[in-house]
Scaffold this active site. Structure first.
Site, PDB file in Angstrom:
ATOM      1  N   LYS A  52      11.069   3.174   1.713  1.00 55.25           N
ATOM      2  CA  LYS A  52      11.129   4.632   1.512  1.00 55.25           C
ATOM      3  C   LYS A  52      11.668   4.942   0.130  1.00 55.25           C
ATOM      4  CE  LYS A  52      10.610   7.038   5.507  1.00 55.25           C
ATOM      5  NZ  LYS A  52      10.781   8.353   6.043  1.00 55.25           N
ATOM      6  N   CYS A 111      42.697  30.591   9.993  1.00 54.98           N
ATOM      7  CA  CYS A 111      41.280  30.671  10.377  1.00 54.98           C
ATOM      8  C   CYS A 111      40.659  31.883   9.676  1.00 54.98           C
ATOM      9  CB  CYS A 111      41.163  30.819  11.889  1.00 54.98           C
ATOM     10  SG  CYS A 111      39.494  31.248  12.408  1.00 54.98           S
ATOM     11  N   CYS A 116      39.840  34.664  12.621  1.00 53.89           N
ATOM     12  CA  CYS A 116      40.835  35.376  13.426  1.00 53.89           C
ATOM     13  C   CYS A 116      42.235  35.359  12.801  1.00 53.89           C
ATOM     14  CB  CYS A 116      40.886  34.800  14.836  1.00 53.89           C
ATOM     15  SG  CYS A 116      41.552  33.133  14.899  1.00 53.89           S
ATOM     16  N   CYS A 147      40.926  25.729  13.962  1.00 53.64           N
ATOM     17  CA  CYS A 147      41.535  26.987  14.372  1.00 53.64           C
ATOM     18  C   CYS A 147      41.975  26.748  15.818  1.00 53.64           C
ATOM     19  CB  CYS A 147      40.499  28.116  14.309  1.00 53.64           C
ATOM     20  SG  CYS A 147      40.977  29.533  15.335  1.00 53.64           S
ATOM     21  N   LYS A 160       2.231   4.709   1.430  1.00 51.63           N
ATOM     22  CA  LYS A 160       2.342   5.240   2.796  1.00 51.63           C
ATOM     23  C   LYS A 160       2.119   6.753   2.706  1.00 51.63           C
ATOM     24  CE  LYS A 160       5.538   4.900   6.700  1.00 51.63           C
ATOM     25  NZ  LYS A 160       5.868   6.294   6.911  1.00 51.63           N
ATOM     26  N   ASP A 214       1.720  10.577   3.514  1.00 48.91           N
ATOM     27  CA  ASP A 214       2.499  11.445   4.380  1.00 48.91           C
ATOM     28  C   ASP A 214       1.599  12.483   5.036  1.00 48.91           C
ATOM     29  OD1 ASP A 214       4.696  12.486   5.516  1.00 48.91           O
ATOM     30  OD2 ASP A 214       5.411  13.554   3.739  1.00 48.91           O
ATOM     31  N   TYR A 242      -6.302   2.646   6.934  1.00 50.97           N
ATOM     32  CA  TYR A 242      -5.506   1.478   6.545  1.00 50.97           C
ATOM     33  C   TYR A 242      -5.576   0.306   7.513  1.00 50.97           C
ATOM     34  CZ  TYR A 242      -2.258   3.825   9.726  1.00 50.97           C
ATOM     35  OH  TYR A 242      -1.702   4.439  10.809  1.00 50.97           O
ATOM     36  N   GLU A 264       0.853  -1.201   0.000  1.00 51.99           N
ATOM     37  CA  GLU A 264       0.000   0.000   0.000  1.00 51.99           C
ATOM     38  C   GLU A 264       0.880   1.240   0.000  1.00 51.99           C
ATOM     39  OE1 GLU A 264      -2.146  -0.017   3.676  1.00 51.99           O
ATOM     40  OE2 GLU A 264      -3.005  -1.992   3.327  1.00 51.99           O
ATOM     41  N   CYS A 301      39.430  32.902  19.450  1.00 55.98           N
ATOM     42  CA  CYS A 301      38.824  33.245  18.155  1.00 55.98           C
ATOM     43  C   CYS A 301      37.363  33.644  18.383  1.00 55.98           C
ATOM     44  CB  CYS A 301      38.908  32.024  17.238  1.00 55.98           C
ATOM     45  SG  CYS A 301      37.898  32.154  15.767  1.00 55.98           S
TER      46      CYS A 301
HETATM   47  S1  IVH Z   1       0.411   0.431   8.727  1.00 54.86           S
HETATM   48  C1  IVH Z   1       2.526   0.065  13.126  1.00 54.86           C
HETATM   49  N1  IVH Z   1      -0.206   1.481   6.446  1.00 54.86           N
HETATM   50  O1  IVH Z   1       2.956   5.437   8.625  1.00 54.86           O
HETATM   51  C2  IVH Z   1       1.924   1.077  12.280  1.00 54.86           C
HETATM   52  N2  IVH Z   1       0.749   2.914   8.076  1.00 54.86           N
HETATM   53  O2  IVH Z   1       5.387   4.238  10.562  1.00 54.86           O
HETATM   54  C3  IVH Z   1       1.317   0.379  11.163  1.00 54.86           C
HETATM   55  N3  IVH Z   1       0.991   5.246   7.371  1.00 54.86           N
HETATM   56  O3  IVH Z   1       2.293   6.654  11.535  1.00 54.86           O
HETATM   57  C4  IVH Z   1       0.885   1.261  10.164  1.00 54.86           C
HETATM   58  N4  IVH Z   1       0.141   5.007   5.378  1.00 54.86           N
HETATM   59  O4  IVH Z   1       0.123   6.479  10.255  1.00 54.86           O
HETATM   60  C5  IVH Z   1       0.309   1.709   7.656  1.00 54.86           C
HETATM   61  N5  IVH Z   1      -0.804   2.248   4.372  1.00 54.86           N
HETATM   62  C6  IVH Z   1      -0.312   2.490   5.569  1.00 54.86           C
HETATM   63  C7  IVH Z   1       0.113   3.779   5.979  1.00 54.86           C
HETATM   64  C8  IVH Z   1       0.651   3.949   7.238  1.00 54.86           C
HETATM   65  C9  IVH Z   1       0.661   5.857   6.240  1.00 54.86           C
HETATM   66  C10 IVH Z   1       1.639   5.894   8.545  1.00 54.86           C
HETATM   67  C11 IVH Z   1       1.041   5.523   9.850  1.00 54.86           C
HETATM   68  C12 IVH Z   1       2.192   5.481  10.814  1.00 54.86           C
HETATM   69  C13 IVH Z   1       3.388   5.399   9.948  1.00 54.86           C
HETATM   70  C14 IVH Z   1       4.091   4.080  10.210  1.00 54.86           C
END
Ligand code: IVH
Length: 694
Positions: A322, A416, A419, A432, A127, A129, A232, A125, A437
């Site tokens: 990430k 430096c 000074c 330095c 993630k 932000d 989620y 899925e 200084c």
């Molecule tokens: S599962 C144990 N699924 O990401 C937490 N988290 O580090 C399990 N987040 O703060 C989370 N999208 O709010 C999960 N599809 C997703 C997510 C998601 C965003 C955020 C979540 C949490 C952080 C996890």
């Protein structure tokens, strides 16, 4: 530059950033969101782990504490944990970079072993932000919305969430029983842009903006923001019939009117395909109307979650991917050299401002001159800039193809820049050597007054700069001699603030020897070393006497801290010969002795505070190594207690280790302890040794 040195340099930078943002947060003026702060801390912990840093040497940071005054705080029935991360910076035990595919394979392998199966389906899925939210529904009605907070306790934001109008107040199909749904509040990019255009002072980015909006005490007008939530997970239920898989749960939620990402979710049993989906999504994410900072890979079968369990930090049923940080080209306008508190000269890139990962970057550290030379960065070059952990700007590469003819190599200064004193090189750094200084003086005093050192209430960086420039303060003891009247006439001060600062100065006199030592910015003396030196020598007089003997090469003194036989432990934990040479020479220098005399003169306590050490017979003098997650104590807390009882805590196991304290997921240290025959104990046994249980 070696990988290790690079990691050390980055760690140092992160330390500074974390301290800075902690201070800004405490001052009520946070500059980044909790999530961004968590990223810094995550990266810090990752590097600290990679460098094998002893728990006691790590910063004591509590990520994600987002409690806001005026909001009710409640405990989460099930903690809101974080996710384990696949990291582009991870290395294997031989120090080689570990590809993400190998890391993911290792994760799959562990899950297969724990579940005793050859294969299992996962879903991937995006993630999102934003900010995590927990929503409690009773009989289908929204009863309470709570932020993640510190993971255990969060702030109640029910009124704010209700007002949005985008989160269901009543679940479709009603239903009986109780259910806690978790999701992410986020600000769609188009809505954010539309709303921002109406503001005089625009918000920095959607995530910050969303976090700020949801903490508005008065929810009026929140319905105009367009902030939404994605869901989620169902954290727990009572009397609700739920589907057995994550995929079906998302459908179940969608059927009840909650936004889920079904169309973005990918299901597979192949780890290669899961990773491929994550990598391909990097291109797709730029077409979405919301920011995502990665992907989450989760087991689909919810029935195995309880069996897989969790550490205190993350569950074992999921892992985060990430995206590689965004990189942007820009022009290097100039290279400045800054002078740090211990005289270190650091090159800083001055850049044509460029927008990278959510903020405008105009300065970036070039770390040190060896690194600068290796990358061969020249003024006028086109360079690629990225933010490590999406926060700290770095110059990663030079586009040599675009270099203008005649561009000159940058040469490290031999004097430096502030000074003019002749600079000296030590390992990869240039210093330095002039303690007087002006830049060093200012940086040292800023450090002395800072929270982790003398914690002088009211004496922030701006005030330090003023007392240096306008009142001629040059040395820490001078600070204590400033009169209220002199403070009162400084910019943005007045009688009342001046009195407050004076009270802060009086209180700081009692901080004890460890804080003073940390505050003096002696090279190789950080917080831990300061504590260890103070614990051993007890008074500044004893420490300075010893320094004189050490410098005079008195054999007893040298043998005390750096025994010739490597099997023997030195008196001060973690003090190696090389740093000992540097530390005691610096302590013995007339300028430093003069500061100690001055501090004694103004009444600063120069002995260890009695309250800091209460030796406990079973612990005093014993060496401990902590590994894994302890059930109740944080590592920093366990370390503090062991040290307060007179014990030592170190990062690596050797025959000299007396006890290994093992928690959950203890890793290789546990095996090593077994092979060396070192006693392994759990938290309860540690507490018993400390005399803290019956
Ligand atoms: S599962 C144990 N699924 O990401 C937490 N988290 O580090 C399990 N987040 O703060 C989370 N999208 O709010 C999960 N599809 C997703 C997510 C998601 C965003 C955020 C979540 C949490 C952080 C996890």
């Amino acid at each position: 530059m070696g990988e290790r040195v690079r990691a050390e340099v980055e760690l140092e930078q992160l330390t500074q950033q974390i301290r800075y943002h902690e201070a800004a947060y405490r001052a009520g003026a946070p500059e980044i969101t909790d999530a961004a702060f968590d990223d810094l801390v995550d990266r810090y912990q990752e590097l600290a782990e990679q460098l094998g840093l002893d728990a006691s040497e790590r910063l004591d940071v509590q990520p994600g504490q987002d409690h806001t005054a005026g909001f009710e705080t409640v405990e989460h029935r099930v903690p809101m944990l974080s996710l384990e991360k696949l990291s582009p910076n991870r290395r294997d035990s031989g120090g080689e970079p570990m590809p993400l595919s190998d890391q993911l394979s290792a994760w799959f392998r562990r899950r297969r072993k724990e579940l005793e199966v050859d294969e299992f389906p996962v879903i991937v899925e995006p993630k999102v932000d934003g900010i995590s939210v927990s929503l409690l529904y009773t009989d289908g009605m929204l009863r309470r919305a709570v932020t993640r907070g510190d993971g255990r306790k969060g702030d109640v934001i029910t009124k704010q969430v209700e007002r949005l109008g985008t989160v269901p107040i009543k679940l479709k199909r009603g239903g009986e029983g109780e259910i806690e749904i978790r999701g992410e509040l986020y600000w769609p990019l188009t809505e954010f842009a539309r709303f921002n255009a109406t503001l005089d002072k625009p918000l920095i980015n959607p995530r910050n903006g969303c976090a700020g909006m949801m903490k508005r005490k008065d929810p009026a007008g929140l319905e105009e923001t367009g902030i939404r939530a994605f869901f989620y997970q169902v954290a727990w239920d009572h009397g609700v019939k739920l589907p057995p898989t994550q995929c079906d749960t998302l459908q179940w939620l969608a059927d009840r009117g909650a936004d889920v990402y079904l169309s973005e979710v990918f299901q597979t049993a192949s780890e290669e395909d899961a990773l491929q989906y994550c990598e391909d999504y990097d291109a797709r994410r730029r077409t979405l109307d919301y920011d995502i900072d990665g992907m989450v890979i989760k087991l689909d079968d919810l029935g195995v979650y309880a069996r897989l369990g969790a550490t205190g930090h993350h569950p074992h049923w999921g892992i985060a991917y990430k995206f590689p940080p965004e990189r942007k080209p820009t022009q290097l306008l100039d290279i400045e050299v800054s002078v740090g508190k211990s005289g270190k000269l650091t090159p800083v890139a001055i850049l044509e401002p460029v927008f990278v990962s959510g903020t405008t970057v105009s300065r970036a550290s070039l770390h040190n001159f060896v690194e600068l030379e290796r990358k061969d960065v020249r003024v006028g070059d086109t360079v690629l800039v990225e933010k490590a952990g999406e926060i700290i700007p770095q110059v990663v590469e030079v586009d040599k193809g675009k270099r203008k003819r005649g561009a000159k190599r940058f040469v490290a200064p031999d004097v430096c820049p502030t000074c003019g004193t002749e600079a000296v090189s030590e390992e990869i750094f240039v210093y330095c050597p002039n303690p007087a200084c002006p830049d060093q003086v200012r940086e040292r005093l800023r450090h002395f007054a800072s929270r982790r050192a003398m914690d002088i209430d009211g004496m922030g960086e701006v005030l330090v700069d003023q007392v240096v420039d306008k009142l001629g303060v040059r040395s820490p003891d001078d600070l204590f001699r400033i009169e209220v009247d002199a403070l009162a006439v400084l910019d943005r001060m007045g009688q009342k603030s001046a009195e407050r600062v004076k009270t802060g100065l009086e209180a700081a006199k009692e901080r004890g020897l460890a804080r003073v030592l940390n505050g003096l910015a002696i090279r190789h003396v950080g917080e831990t070393m300061a504590e260890d030196l103070a614990a051993y020598f007890k008074t500044a007089d004893a420490l300075l006497d010893f320094a004189a003997r050490y410098v005079a090469e008195d054999e007893d003194a040298v043998e005390t801290v750096a025994p010739a036989k490597s099997s023997e432990r030195g008196a001060v934990e973690g003090l190696a010969r090389k740093s000992a040479d540097s530390i005691f020479h610096e302590l013995d220098a007339p300028a430093v002795r003069k500061v100690f005399m001055g501090l004694a003169d103004v009444g600063v306590t120069l002995s260890v505070r009695a309250a800091d050490v209460h030796e406990v017979a079973d612990v005093a003098g014993k060496a401990f190594v902590l590994t894994g997650t302890l059930p109740t104590l944080k590592r920093t807390e366990a370390t503090k207690r062991i040290k307060a009882a007179g014990g030592k805590v170190s990062g690596s196991i050797s025959k000299k280790t007396d006890y290994v304290v093992a928690g959950d997921d203890p890793g290789s240290k546990h095996d090593k302890a077994q092979s060396l025959g070192v006693e392994i104990i759990d938290e309860a046994a540690l507490l018993a040794l400390l005399g803290e249980v019956e």
